[in-house]
Design an enzyme around this catalytic site. Sequence first.
Site, PDB file in Angstrom:
ATOM      1  N   HIS A  54      -9.823  -1.915   2.743  1.00 12.92           N
ATOM      2  CA  HIS A  54      -9.762  -2.928   1.692  1.00 12.92           C
ATOM      3  C   HIS A  54      -9.196  -4.209   2.299  1.00 12.92           C
ATOM      4  O   HIS A  54      -8.516  -4.174   3.330  1.00 12.92           O
ATOM      5  CB  HIS A  54      -8.853  -2.472   0.558  1.00 12.92           C
ATOM      6  CG  HIS A  54      -9.365  -1.283  -0.179  1.00 12.92           C
ATOM      7  ND1 HIS A  54      -8.779  -0.840  -1.339  1.00 12.92           N
ATOM      8  CD2 HIS A  54     -10.394  -0.427   0.062  1.00 12.92           C
ATOM      9  CE1 HIS A  54      -9.425   0.227  -1.784  1.00 12.92           C
ATOM     10  NE2 HIS A  54     -10.409   0.486  -0.948  1.00 12.92           N
ATOM     11  N   GLU A  56      -6.695  -6.131   1.621  1.00  7.23           N
ATOM     12  CA  GLU A  56      -5.243  -6.158   1.856  1.00  7.23           C
ATOM     13  C   GLU A  56      -4.861  -5.267   3.034  1.00  7.23           C
ATOM     14  O   GLU A  56      -3.997  -5.623   3.845  1.00  7.23           O
ATOM     15  CB  GLU A  56      -4.487  -5.726   0.593  1.00  7.23           C
ATOM     16  CG  GLU A  56      -4.739  -6.613  -0.616  1.00  7.23           C
ATOM     17  CD  GLU A  56      -5.948  -6.194  -1.452  1.00  7.23           C
ATOM     18  OE1 GLU A  56      -6.110  -6.750  -2.545  1.00  7.23           O
ATOM     19  OE2 GLU A  56      -6.734  -5.312  -1.029  1.00  7.23           O
ATOM     20  N   CYS A  93      -5.387  -2.382  -5.426  1.00  5.74           N
ATOM     21  CA  CYS A  93      -5.399  -0.995  -5.901  1.00  5.74           C
ATOM     22  C   CYS A  93      -4.047  -0.354  -5.558  1.00  5.74           C
ATOM     23  O   CYS A  93      -3.242  -0.945  -4.829  1.00  5.74           O
ATOM     24  CB  CYS A  93      -6.547  -0.231  -5.245  1.00  5.74           C
ATOM     25  SG  CYS A  93      -6.266   0.160  -3.504  1.00  5.74           S
ATOM     26  N   CYS A  96      -3.306  -0.200  -1.716  1.00  6.62           N
ATOM     27  CA  CYS A  96      -2.968  -1.500  -1.147  1.00  6.62           C
ATOM     28  C   CYS A  96      -1.615  -1.995  -1.650  1.00  6.62           C
ATOM     29  O   CYS A  96      -0.835  -2.567  -0.883  1.00  6.62           O
ATOM     30  CB  CYS A  96      -4.061  -2.509  -1.463  1.00  6.62           C
ATOM     31  SG  CYS A  96      -5.625  -2.136  -0.637  1.00  6.62           S
TER      32      CYS A  96
END
Length: 158
Positions: A54, A56, A93, A96
Site C-alpha cells: 500500500h 503508506e 487501512c 498501514c
Amino acid sequence: MSGAHNRWMRMALEEAAAAEREGNLAVGGVLVREGELLGRGHNESTTAADVTAHAEMVLIREVSRRLRVVNPRMRADSGRLAGSFLYTTVEPCPMCAWAICLAGIARVVIGVRHADMGVSHGGYAIERLIEMTGQPLQIEAGPFKDECAALRLRTTPR
C-alpha cells in the site's frame, strides 16, 4: 487548510496518479517533517504482486531503510520520525495505520475517508484503531477530498 497542507497533498495526488498509470489502486502519500520532504510513495500492490505494498507501507519502508529508522518505543510521535506528517490521499487501512504508529509518525492528514467514498469497512475509521490502541497519533481531514475520491474510485476493481 494551510498552504503547506495543499502543497503536500498535491504531491500525494501526484503519487496516486503514478499508481493509477502503473495499473494499481490510485493511492499516494508523502512524509514531511519541518517543511522537508522525507519521502513519497504510491500503491504498488498490483504491479509488485504484494498485498502489503500500500502507498503508506511503500513510503514507510523506503524512508525507514534510507534513514535507518528503528523506533524501539513503537509509539506514534516518537523516535527519529517524531514531529513528522504523513499526507495520504485515502484513509489508511488498519495495517498501514499500525505501521504509521510503529514508525513514530506524529500526524496523518487524510485526503478522503473510506466512508466518504461509500466504501464499507465494517465501520472502520482510523480514529477507532488509535483509540483502541492508545497511540498518540493525530488525525486530520485534509484538502482535496473530492479530487482524492475521484482518482481512487476510478481504479476500484469492479
